[in-house]
Design a protein around this motif. Structure first.
Motif, PDB file in Angstrom:
ATOM      1  N   ARG A  87       0.806  -1.215   0.000  1.00  0.00           N
ATOM      2  CA  ARG A  87       0.000   0.000   0.000  1.00  0.00           C
ATOM      3  C   ARG A  87       0.849   1.280   0.000  1.00  0.00           C
ATOM      4  NH1 ARG A  87      -4.435   0.709   1.903  1.00  0.00           N
ATOM      5  NH2 ARG A  87      -3.663   1.976   3.563  1.00  0.00           N
TER       6      ARG A  87
ATOM      7  N   HIS B 152      -4.402  -1.119  11.826  1.00  0.00           N
ATOM      8  CA  HIS B 152      -5.429  -1.162  10.781  1.00  0.00           C
ATOM      9  C   HIS B 152      -6.634  -1.955  11.280  1.00  0.00           C
ATOM     10  CE1 HIS B 152      -7.253  -2.888   7.015  1.00  0.00           C
ATOM     11  NE2 HIS B 152      -7.475  -1.595   6.919  1.00  0.00           N
ATOM     12  N   GLY B 153      -7.793  -1.578  10.782  1.00  0.00           N
ATOM     13  CA  GLY B 153      -9.029  -2.229  11.220  1.00  0.00           C
ATOM     14  C   GLY B 153      -9.465  -1.610  12.529  1.00  0.00           C
ATOM     15  N   GLY B 154     -10.685  -1.908  12.910  1.00  0.00           N
ATOM     16  CA  GLY B 154     -11.202  -1.318  14.135  1.00  0.00           C
ATOM     17  C   GLY B 154     -10.551  -1.931  15.367  1.00  0.00           C
TER      18      GLY B 154
ATOM     19  N   LYS C 107     -10.727  -3.421  19.018  1.00  0.00           N
ATOM     20  CA  LYS C 107     -11.854  -4.210  19.543  1.00  0.00           C
ATOM     21  C   LYS C 107     -11.855  -4.136  21.073  1.00  0.00           C
ATOM     22  CE  LYS C 107     -13.026  -5.066  15.504  1.00  0.00           C
ATOM     23  NZ  LYS C 107     -12.184  -5.733  14.597  1.00  0.00           N
TER      24      LYS C 107
ATOM     25  N   ARG D 255      -0.632  -3.835  11.045  1.00  0.00           N
ATOM     26  CA  ARG D 255      -0.437  -4.591   9.801  1.00  0.00           C
ATOM     27  C   ARG D 255       0.758  -5.526   9.921  1.00  0.00           C
ATOM     28  NH1 ARG D 255      -3.559  -3.128   5.097  1.00  0.00           N
ATOM     29  NH2 ARG D 255      -4.598  -1.133   5.370  1.00  0.00           N
TER      30      ARG D 255
ATOM     31  N   ARG E  61      -4.258  -8.935   9.172  1.00  0.00           N
ATOM     32  CA  ARG E  61      -5.377  -8.163   8.649  1.00  0.00           C
ATOM     33  C   ARG E  61      -6.161  -7.484   9.762  1.00  0.00           C
ATOM     34  NH1 ARG E  61      -5.661  -6.491   4.017  1.00  0.00           N
ATOM     35  NH2 ARG E  61      -7.858  -6.886   3.715  1.00  0.00           N
ATOM     36  N   ASN E  62      -6.578  -8.260  10.744  1.00  0.00           N
ATOM     37  CA  ASN E  62      -7.363  -7.644  11.817  1.00  0.00           C
ATOM     38  C   ASN E  62      -7.463  -8.603  13.000  1.00  0.00           C
ATOM     39  OD1 ASN E  62      -9.292  -9.533  10.907  1.00  0.00           O
ATOM     40  ND2 ASN E  62     -10.975  -8.189  11.438  1.00  0.00           N
TER      41      ASN E  62
ATOM     42  N   ARG F 184     -13.783 -10.009  -5.045  1.00  0.00           N
ATOM     43  CA  ARG F 184     -12.972  -8.998  -5.720  1.00  0.00           C
ATOM     44  C   ARG F 184     -13.326  -9.010  -7.204  1.00  0.00           C
ATOM     45  NH1 ARG F 184      -9.244  -6.025  -2.254  1.00  0.00           N
ATOM     46  NH2 ARG F 184     -10.160  -6.835  -0.383  1.00  0.00           N
TER      47      ARG F 184
ATOM     48  N   HIS G 154     -15.663  -1.510   1.076  1.00  0.00           N
ATOM     49  CA  HIS G 154     -14.612  -1.773   2.056  1.00  0.00           C
ATOM     50  C   HIS G 154     -15.246  -2.518   3.218  1.00  0.00           C
ATOM     51  CE1 HIS G 154     -11.955  -0.715   5.472  1.00  0.00           C
ATOM     52  NE2 HIS G 154     -11.025  -0.926   4.570  1.00  0.00           N
ATOM     53  N   LEU G 155     -14.437  -3.246   3.972  1.00  0.00           N
ATOM     54  CA  LEU G 155     -14.986  -4.028   5.073  1.00  0.00           C
ATOM     55  C   LEU G 155     -15.525  -3.135   6.170  1.00  0.00           C
ATOM     56  CD1 LEU G 155     -13.955  -7.178   4.949  1.00  0.00           C
ATOM     57  CD2 LEU G 155     -12.759  -5.545   3.541  1.00  0.00           C
TER      58      LEU G 155
ATOM     59  N   PHE H  29     -16.556   4.752   3.916  1.00  0.00           N
ATOM     60  CA  PHE H  29     -17.340   4.468   5.125  1.00  0.00           C
ATOM     61  C   PHE H  29     -18.671   5.212   5.152  1.00  0.00           C
ATOM     62  CE2 PHE H  29     -12.836   4.110   6.358  1.00  0.00           C
ATOM     63  CZ  PHE H  29     -12.828   2.777   6.716  1.00  0.00           C
TER      64      PHE H  29
ATOM     65  N   ARG I 189     -21.817   5.931   8.149  1.00  0.00           N
ATOM     66  CA  ARG I 189     -22.122   5.742   9.570  1.00  0.00           C
ATOM     67  C   ARG I 189     -23.397   6.470   9.947  1.00  0.00           C
ATOM     68  NH1 ARG I 189     -19.277   2.049   9.215  1.00  0.00           N
ATOM     69  NH2 ARG I 189     -17.206   1.753  10.083  1.00  0.00           N
TER      70      ARG I 189
ATOM     71  N   HIS J 212     -14.440   8.884   7.388  1.00  0.00           N
ATOM     72  CA  HIS J 212     -14.716   8.046   8.560  1.00  0.00           C
ATOM     73  C   HIS J 212     -15.410   8.791   9.700  1.00  0.00           C
ATOM     74  CE1 HIS J 212     -14.125   5.285  11.959  1.00  0.00           C
ATOM     75  NE2 HIS J 212     -14.171   4.348  11.029  1.00  0.00           N
TER      76      HIS J 212
ATOM     77  N   TYR K  87     -13.504   5.324  17.343  1.00  0.00           N
ATOM     78  CA  TYR K  87     -14.352   4.219  17.782  1.00  0.00           C
ATOM     79  C   TYR K  87     -14.927   4.562  19.141  1.00  0.00           C
ATOM     80  CZ  TYR K  87     -11.401   2.531  14.089  1.00  0.00           C
ATOM     81  OH  TYR K  87     -10.746   2.424  12.879  1.00  0.00           O
TER      82      TYR K  87
ATOM     83  N   SER L 213     -19.628  -0.151  12.631  1.00  0.00           N
ATOM     84  CA  SER L 213     -19.071  -1.503  12.477  1.00  0.00           C
ATOM     85  C   SER L 213     -18.851  -2.112  13.861  1.00  0.00           C
ATOM     86  CB  SER L 213     -17.722  -1.409  11.767  1.00  0.00           C
ATOM     87  OG  SER L 213     -16.834  -0.679  12.589  1.00  0.00           O
TER      88      SER L 213
HETATM   89 FE1  DHE Z   1      -9.257  -1.174   5.811  1.00  0.00          FE
HETATM   90  C1  DHE Z   1     -11.283  -1.926   8.492  1.00  0.00           C
HETATM   91  C2  DHE Z   1      -9.346  -4.420   4.857  1.00  0.00           C
HETATM   92  C3  DHE Z   1      -7.565  -0.378   2.958  1.00  0.00           C
HETATM   93  C4  DHE Z   1      -8.906   2.005   6.920  1.00  0.00           C
HETATM   94  N1  DHE Z   1     -10.153  -2.859   6.533  1.00  0.00           N
HETATM   95  C5  DHE Z   1     -10.901  -2.956   7.685  1.00  0.00           C
HETATM   96  C6  DHE Z   1     -11.239  -4.334   7.896  1.00  0.00           C
HETATM   97  C7  DHE Z   1     -10.616  -5.059   6.925  1.00  0.00           C
HETATM   98  C8  DHE Z   1      -9.986  -4.125   6.024  1.00  0.00           C
HETATM   99  C9  DHE Z   1     -10.567  -6.565   6.783  1.00  0.00           C
HETATM  100  C10 DHE Z   1     -12.158  -4.851   8.989  1.00  0.00           C
HETATM  101  C11 DHE Z   1     -11.345  -5.222  10.106  1.00  0.00           C
HETATM  102  C12 DHE Z   1     -11.907  -4.868  11.446  1.00  0.00           C
HETATM  103  O1  DHE Z   1     -12.348  -3.741  11.660  1.00  0.00           O
HETATM  104  O2  DHE Z   1     -11.832  -5.726  12.284  1.00  0.00           O
HETATM  105  N2  DHE Z   1      -8.607  -2.208   4.165  1.00  0.00           N
HETATM  106  C13 DHE Z   1      -8.846  -3.511   3.941  1.00  0.00           C
HETATM  107  C14 DHE Z   1      -8.454  -3.849   2.599  1.00  0.00           C
HETATM  108  O3  DHE Z   1      -8.532  -4.998   2.072  1.00  0.00           O
HETATM  109  C15 DHE Z   1      -7.994  -2.622   1.932  1.00  0.00           C
HETATM  110  C16 DHE Z   1      -8.988  -2.217   0.818  1.00  0.00           C
HETATM  111  C17 DHE Z   1      -6.623  -2.783   1.270  1.00  0.00           C
HETATM  112  C18 DHE Z   1      -5.534  -3.257   2.173  1.00  0.00           C
HETATM  113  O4  DHE Z   1      -4.415  -3.334   1.693  1.00  0.00           O
HETATM  114  O5  DHE Z   1      -5.722  -3.548   3.338  1.00  0.00           O
HETATM  115  C19 DHE Z   1      -8.038  -1.649   3.081  1.00  0.00           C
HETATM  116  N3  DHE Z   1      -8.380   0.498   5.087  1.00  0.00           N
HETATM  117  C20 DHE Z   1      -7.743   0.613   3.917  1.00  0.00           C
HETATM  118  C21 DHE Z   1      -7.235   1.946   3.716  1.00  0.00           C
HETATM  119  O6  DHE Z   1      -6.583   2.370   2.730  1.00  0.00           O
HETATM  120  C22 DHE Z   1      -7.693   2.764   4.860  1.00  0.00           C
HETATM  121  C23 DHE Z   1      -8.688   3.789   4.347  1.00  0.00           C
HETATM  122  C24 DHE Z   1      -6.530   3.501   5.553  1.00  0.00           C
HETATM  123  C25 DHE Z   1      -5.575   2.623   6.311  1.00  0.00           C
HETATM  124  O7  DHE Z   1      -5.137   3.062   7.358  1.00  0.00           O
HETATM  125  O8  DHE Z   1      -5.237   1.529   5.861  1.00  0.00           O
HETATM  126  C26 DHE Z   1      -8.364   1.705   5.716  1.00  0.00           C
HETATM  127  N4  DHE Z   1      -9.956  -0.154   7.408  1.00  0.00           N
HETATM  128  C27 DHE Z   1      -9.701   1.155   7.670  1.00  0.00           C
HETATM  129  C28 DHE Z   1     -10.412   1.548   8.869  1.00  0.00           C
HETATM  130  C29 DHE Z   1     -11.100   0.413   9.310  1.00  0.00           C
HETATM  131  C30 DHE Z   1     -10.803  -0.635   8.388  1.00  0.00           C
HETATM  132  C31 DHE Z   1     -10.410   2.961   9.468  1.00  0.00           C
HETATM  133  C32 DHE Z   1     -12.007   0.288  10.527  1.00  0.00           C
HETATM  134  C33 DHE Z   1     -13.352   0.872  10.182  1.00  0.00           C
HETATM  135  C34 DHE Z   1     -14.346   0.798  11.297  1.00  0.00           C
HETATM  136  O9  DHE Z   1     -15.001   1.813  11.527  1.00  0.00           O
HETATM  137  O10 DHE Z   1     -14.489  -0.268  11.915  1.00  0.00           O
END
Ligand code: DHE
Length: 529
Positions: A65, A176-178, A180, A193, A218-219, A347, A377-378, A424, A426, A471, A515, A528
């Motif tokens: 990324r 990355h991800g929320g 918990k 990550r 991933r998360n 995808r 997005h997830l 996102f 909300r 967000h 969060y 979420s």
């Molecule tokens: Fe995320 C949540 C995957 C790119 C910011 N993102 C998640 C989750 C997954 C995921 C599996 C849920 C996990 C959880 O919350 O437990 N994200 C992916 C991808 O596959 C993707 C498209 C590409 C990648 O390489 O990962 C991706 N995500 C991004 C970004 O570019 C974002 C905007 C900036 C960043 O920091 O990476 C981003 N992802 C977020 C955020 C959440 C998130 C802020 C939690 C959102 C929430 O409100 O719960």
């Protein structure tokens, strides 16, 4: 968190160099020897195998990324407010380019991260004898916001009534991800990550324990009873299950039953009403469910560890993998509020579109195809009551629209135009409006669109000309919407959720996500989980 001063790092680098013996950074071909340069300049912080030490991992998966120009810039100039120094004064442009290219190539043989590595990585702080019975700060612990600031890898804790920062601390690199929460809202688990899970005590404002679950993660998900933490990894292809103190319980190879194919794990979700974790796999057409209910029905799926099962014998259902076969991999999900249905997206194939489907987790099969315009997005969407039914609404990364889907018929009931592709959406039970960003589009990134949940029409927008807005998360009572001004010198902007007027602006370093404890632990339909 490891925090060596720069002189110590340089000494470590020199030591590594001395131990490695004389290195020739010029290959016979005359081209710079990137591998040797790496060992000489980078290995002491990023690890000999590029899996990360006090610096982040430098693997193709970790760098996916980051734009090539940014990698070059960081090697040349370093990273502000971190221990990453600039190398422009020591390395030529050709050498820097060679290093930048080389760290995008796979490490061979592939680095391993097994159960022994996970266990050895755990760091825990013993609990103090005088455990507090309430937070050591004065604010409503249920209206606390955890804000992840991606710009300088910090977390801020925000009082959701006064909108004041209670504490700010350094996080692991690239969360990355929320995050918990435990069901009582006291502890929060962050996933990075690079595979680190951090358990943080919000009452004592202290890290309790950390563990590295994988090399590229991933998360994480926390079980509804607060007893288990599950991590989903891309590298290795695995899931790792921990108890609430981050002691490893077991790992799961993300592989088909016959072991012939393995998969990156896209994400793991807690499905509290089912007492289980639900797992999305990127490369194999299966959904996994792992129950943490001791009364879970046994699993009959043909094979156990390569042995064909005799009739009547089964694996226990508790903490074991129950597979739902699919026609194609679904690599991310939403759930309905009952968690009976997983709504998954595939995808887009080359030249094709993303598609989505509904899988009934009780029937263990697909029951409908979903009409969506692009890959969401997830955790991007929300559910709410509309016209006597419940609908799901989500922006997608494919274009400027929010798809609204009736969860009884699984038909599209509206496509709401937005200025561009967004991440996102909300809302909250106590507001008639839903807010969505268009942060992935040039035209729309500076705008948040406010949609009336009754008419399913856009009714207003807020704007930050030339900047990126993204967000949103609501306060516990739904009266205020907090959005990110997603810039290095950005801010958290608090809006009145009824008048859409700005109430307050707090400077923050690229606040990625925020969060709210109450909304998360009560699984509000507007956010979420
Ligand atoms: Fe995320 C949540 C995957 C790119 C910011 N993102 C998640 C989750 C997954 C995921 C599996 C849920 C996990 C959880 O919350 O437990 N994200 C992916 C991808 O596959 C993707 C498209 C590409 C990648 O390489 O990962 C991706 N995500 C991004 C970004 O570019 C974002 C905007 C900036 C960043 O920091 O990476 C981003 N992802 C977020 C955020 C959440 C998130 C802020 C939690 C959102 C929430 O409100 O719960």
């Amino acid at each position: 968190m490891p925090d060596l001063p720069r002189p110590a790092l340089r000494a470590a680098a020199l030591l590594a160099l001395a131990l490695a013996g004389p290195l020739c950074a010029q290959a016979a071909s005359g081209k710079p020897d990137a591998a040797a340069l790496y060992q000489q300049h980078c290995a002491s912080c990023h690890g000999a195998q590029r899996t990360g030490l006090m610096g982040p991992a430098l693997l193709p998966e970790s760098l996916e990324r980051t734009r090539p120009a940014e990698v070059l810039r960081v090697i040349k100039e370093g990273r502000q407010a971190t221990q990453m120094a600039g190398y422009a004064d020591r390395l030529s442009g050709t050498e820097i380019q060679a290093l930048a290219d080389w760290i995008r190539t796979p490490v061979l043989p592939a680095p391993r991260w097994g159960e022994a590595d996970i266990r050895a990585s755990r760091i825990a702080t013993p609990l103090p004898a005088d455990e507090p019975v309430k937070p050591k700060w004065d604010a409503d612990p249920m209206n606390l916001f955890v804000v992840v600031e991606g710009g300088d890898h910090h977390v801020s804790l925000l009082d959701g009534d006064r909108f004041e920062v209670i504490a700010r601390f350094a996080s692991r690199y690239a969360l990355h991800g929320g995050p918990k929460f435990t069901p009582d809202g006291r502890y929060v688990f962050f996933g990075s990550r690079d595979g680190w899970i951090t358990k943080y005590d919000l009452w004592r404002l202290a890290v309790v324990a950390e563990v590295r679950a994988g090399l590229n993660m991933r998360n994480v998900a926390v079980s509804g009873d607060g007893r288990w933490v599950m991590a989903a990894n891309y590298l290795p292809h695995s899931l790792a299950l921990f108890d609430a103190d981050l002691q490893l319980v077991k790992t799961y190879n993300a592989a088909t039953l016959d072991g012939k194919a393995s998969s990156r794990v896209s994400a793991v979700y807690d499905a509290t009403p089912r007492n289980s974790f639900v797992v999305a796999l990127k490369d194999i057409p299966e959904i996994w469910e792992i129950s943490y209910d001791k009364r879970a029905a046994p699993i009959h799926d043909g094979l156990v560890q390569g042995r064909r099962l005799k009739e009547g014998i089964a694996k226990p259902g508790y903490l074991d993998v129950r597979r739902t076969p699919l026609e194609e991999p679904l690599d991310d999900f939403f759930f309905d509020q009952s968690y009976r249905h997983a709504l998954g997206a595939t995808r887009p194939k080359a030249g094709g579109n993303a598609s989505a489907q509904v899988v009934n987790l009780d029937l263990r099969r697909k029951i409908a195809d979903l009409p969506i315009a692009g890959m969401p997005h997830l955790g991007s969407g929300i559910t709410f009551a509309w016209n006597g039914t419940t609908v799901l609404a989500s922006p997608n990364l494919g274009g400027g629209a929010v798809d609204v889907i009736d969860m009884k018929t699984w038909k599209n009931v509206a496509t709401i135009p937005t200025p561009g592709a967004g991440f996102f959406m909300r809302s909250h039970e106590h507001t008639p409006y839903a807010w969505t960003d268009s942060m992935m589009s040039k035209e729309g990134k500076e705008r948040l669109t406010i949609i009336d949940k009754r008419s399913l029409k856009p009714v207003a927008e807020v704007r930050e000309p030339g900047k990126t807005l993204a967000h949103i998360e609501f306060t516990r009572d739904g009266r205020y919407a907090l959005a990110s001004l997603w810039e290095m010198d950005g801010a958290l902007i608090v809006y009145d959720a009824a008048t859409f007027q700005e109430v307050k602006r707090l400077p923050m370093k690229k606040p990625v996500g925020k969060y709210n404890v109450w909304n998360k632990i009560t699984r509000s339909e507007g956010t979420s989980h």
